[in-house]
Structure formats: C-alpha cells, structure tokens
Design a protein around this motif. Sequence first.
Motif, mmCIF file in Angstrom:
data_model
loop_
_atom_site.group_PDB
_atom_site.id
_atom_site.type_symbol
_atom_site.label_atom_id
_atom_site.label_comp_id
_atom_site.label_asym_id
_atom_site.label_seq_id
_atom_site.Cartn_x
_atom_site.Cartn_y
_atom_site.Cartn_z
ATOM 1 N N SER A 49 38.371 48.177 58.837
ATOM 2 C CA SER A 49 38.935 48.332 60.524
ATOM 3 C C SER A 49 39.739 47.572 60.295
ATOM 4 C CB SER A 49 37.384 47.380 60.923
ATOM 5 O OG SER A 49 37.192 45.893 60.409
ATOM 6 N N ARG A 50 40.607 47.628 61.731
ATOM 7 C CA ARG A 50 41.645 46.610 62.010
ATOM 8 C C ARG A 50 41.375 44.848 61.515
ATOM 9 N NH1 ARG A 50 43.781 48.583 68.354
ATOM 10 N NH2 ARG A 50 44.894 50.118 67.352
ATOM 11 N N SER A 51 40.492 44.915 61.584
ATOM 12 C CA SER A 51 39.729 43.324 61.754
ATOM 13 C C SER A 51 40.131 43.019 59.748
ATOM 14 C CB SER A 51 38.368 43.001 61.854
ATOM 15 O OG SER A 51 38.521 41.448 61.446
ATOM 16 N N CYS A 52 39.612 44.000 59.433
ATOM 17 C CA CYS A 52 39.516 43.826 57.900
ATOM 18 C C CYS A 52 41.023 44.180 57.200
ATOM 19 C CB CYS A 52 38.624 45.292 57.577
ATOM 20 S SG CYS A 52 39.073 45.461 55.223
ATOM 21 N N CYS A 53 41.892 45.093 57.772
ATOM 22 C CA CYS A 53 43.068 44.432 57.241
ATOM 23 C C CYS A 53 44.066 44.125 58.147
ATOM 24 C CB CYS A 53 43.989 45.788 58.038
ATOM 25 S SG CYS A 53 43.119 47.882 57.614
ATOM 26 N N SER A 54 43.448 43.005 58.755
ATOM 27 C CA SER A 54 43.784 42.271 59.501
ATOM 28 C C SER A 54 44.193 40.508 58.881
ATOM 29 C CB SER A 54 44.075 41.511 60.371
ATOM 30 O OG SER A 54 44.619 40.173 61.700
ATOM 31 N N LYS A 55 42.639 40.981 58.047
ATOM 32 C CA LYS A 55 42.188 39.825 57.335
ATOM 33 C C LYS A 55 42.813 39.565 56.303
ATOM 34 C CE LYS A 55 39.079 37.674 60.311
ATOM 35 N NZ LYS A 55 39.241 36.555 60.635
ATOM 36 N N LEU A 56 43.219 40.829 55.530
ATOM 37 C CA LEU A 56 43.491 41.410 53.996
ATOM 38 C C LEU A 56 44.868 40.870 54.162
ATOM 39 C CD1 LEU A 56 42.122 42.384 50.950
ATOM 40 C CD2 LEU A 56 43.188 44.973 51.623
ATOM 41 N N ARG A 57 46.241 41.413 54.956
ATOM 42 C CA ARG A 57 47.092 40.986 54.857
ATOM 43 C C ARG A 57 47.609 39.201 55.275
ATOM 44 N NH1 ARG A 57 47.154 45.204 59.255
ATOM 45 N NH2 ARG A 57 47.108 46.885 58.268
ATOM 46 N N ALA A 58 46.025 38.646 55.870
ATOM 47 C CA ALA A 58 46.758 37.164 55.948
ATOM 48 C C ALA A 58 46.008 36.326 54.954
ATOM 49 C CB ALA A 58 45.627 36.938 56.849
ATOM 50 N N GLN A 59 45.518 37.134 53.843
ATOM 51 C CA GLN A 59 45.022 36.613 52.821
ATOM 52 C C GLN A 59 46.128 37.338 51.093
ATOM 53 O OE1 GLN A 59 42.197 34.552 51.862
ATOM 54 N NE2 GLN A 59 42.360 33.870 53.815
ATOM 55 N N ARG A 60 46.932 38.187 51.796
ATOM 56 C CA ARG A 60 47.616 38.652 50.564
ATOM 57 C C ARG A 60 48.454 37.583 49.606
ATOM 58 N NH1 ARG A 60 52.171 43.229 51.191
ATOM 59 N NH2 ARG A 60 50.287 43.471 53.339
ATOM 60 N N PRO A 61 48.525 36.764 50.122
ATOM 61 C CA PRO A 61 49.011 35.873 49.390
ATOM 62 C C PRO A 61 48.166 35.460 48.053
ATOM 63 C CG PRO A 61 49.522 34.560 51.060
ATOM 64 C CD PRO A 61 48.957 35.560 50.858
ATOM 65 N N CYS A 64 46.052 37.616 44.184
ATOM 66 C CA CYS A 64 45.498 37.450 43.041
ATOM 67 C C CYS A 64 45.134 36.573 42.453
ATOM 68 C CB CYS A 64 47.435 36.545 42.294
ATOM 69 S SG CYS A 64 48.320 38.922 42.794
ATOM 70 N N ARG A 65 45.440 34.960 42.991
ATOM 71 C CA ARG A 65 43.875 34.167 42.523
ATOM 72 C C ARG A 65 43.216 34.549 42.356
ATOM 73 N NH1 ARG A 65 44.088 29.583 46.147
ATOM 74 N NH2 ARG A 65 45.757 28.953 46.137
ATOM 75 N N TYR A 66 41.911 35.527 43.676
ATOM 76 C CA TYR A 66 41.136 35.910 43.740
ATOM 77 C C TYR A 66 40.809 37.320 42.583
ATOM 78 C CZ TYR A 66 40.999 34.685 48.715
ATOM 79 O OH TYR A 66 41.413 33.525 49.158
ATOM 80 N N TYR A 67 42.303 37.494 41.899
ATOM 81 C CA TYR A 67 41.811 38.015 41.306
ATOM 82 C C TYR A 67 42.148 37.974 40.042
ATOM 83 C CZ TYR A 67 43.522 42.917 38.068
ATOM 84 O OH TYR A 67 43.262 44.157 37.244
ATOM 85 N N ARG A 68 41.899 36.627 39.875
ATOM 86 C CA ARG A 68 42.132 36.117 38.513
ATOM 87 C C ARG A 68 40.772 34.648 38.023
ATOM 88 N NH1 ARG A 68 47.293 35.368 38.863
ATOM 89 N NH2 ARG A 68 47.142 33.803 40.065
ATOM 90 N N ASP A 69 39.775 34.900 38.998
ATOM 91 C CA ASP A 69 38.902 33.912 39.418
ATOM 92 C C ASP A 69 37.604 35.030 39.221
ATOM 93 O OD1 ASP A 69 36.368 32.943 39.935
ATOM 94 O OD2 ASP A 69 37.273 31.679 41.817
ATOM 95 N N PRO A 70 36.833 34.021 37.758
ATOM 96 C CA PRO A 70 35.574 35.306 37.210
ATOM 97 C C PRO A 70 34.800 35.368 38.118
ATOM 98 C CG PRO A 70 36.086 33.180 35.680
ATOM 99 C CD PRO A 70 37.860 33.533 36.746
ATOM 100 N N ARG A 71 34.301 34.868 39.252
ATOM 101 C CA ARG A 71 33.476 35.159 40.373
ATOM 102 C C ARG A 71 33.323 36.198 41.244
ATOM 103 N NH1 ARG A 71 33.937 29.399 42.683
ATOM 104 N NH2 ARG A 71 35.501 29.641 41.815
ATOM 105 N N LEU A 72 35.384 36.508 41.415
ATOM 106 C CA LEU A 72 35.082 37.258 42.828
ATOM 107 C C LEU A 72 36.108 38.736 42.184
ATOM 108 C CD1 LEU A 72 37.793 34.063 44.740
ATOM 109 C CD2 LEU A 72 34.875 35.807 45.525
#
Length: 94
Positions: A49-61, A64-72
């Motif tokens: 959705s547009r909301s999803c893409c907007s949130k994803l762009r906002a969380q872009r920085p 990488c932290r989420y990528y390295r987090d074993p829980r995420l």
Amino acid sequence: MKKFIFFSLVAVVLAITLLGEAVISEAATCNPIQLSACAGAITGGGSPSRSCCSKLRAQRPCLCRYYRDPRLRRYVRSPGARKVAGACQVHVRC
C-alpha cells in the motif's frame, strides 16, 4: 589570523555536535513496528500500500540495523520483504 583559526575551530566543533545530535535523533525514530503496514504485502505476496511504502521510506535509515538484528533478520531478509522494498523503490545496501 588567530581569530580565523579560533572561529574555524568553533565551527568544526559546532558541526560535529550538530551531526551527532542528528544521528541520535534519527536513531530514536527507528521503530520496526512502523513497518506493520507492510506485513500483509510481505507475507501474502500482494502489492504494498501507499502507507507501507511511506513507512518503509521513513524507516530506510534503520533497515540495516534491522537486517543485523537476530530477532528481525528473518523478516527483513525474506523474499517477500525484498519484493515489497523493490515495489516501493526502497533500495538499501548494508
């Protein structure tokens, strides 16, 4: 000449301080729950959705932290998450 050096030094210290505060404030906004708007598209395979893409762009920085987090990690690295990121045109290299 001494005044110039003094003011240059003050400018550098001020710039470092402001950049440090920007990084801290950016880090404070990282919240993986914000990406819950993308859950359906990630797990169900539908279009984001547009909301999803907007949130994803906002969380872009933060991605990488989420990528390295074993829980995420398993969510961020999943094929569905990569598909959603591509559909939202959010490209991140970690």
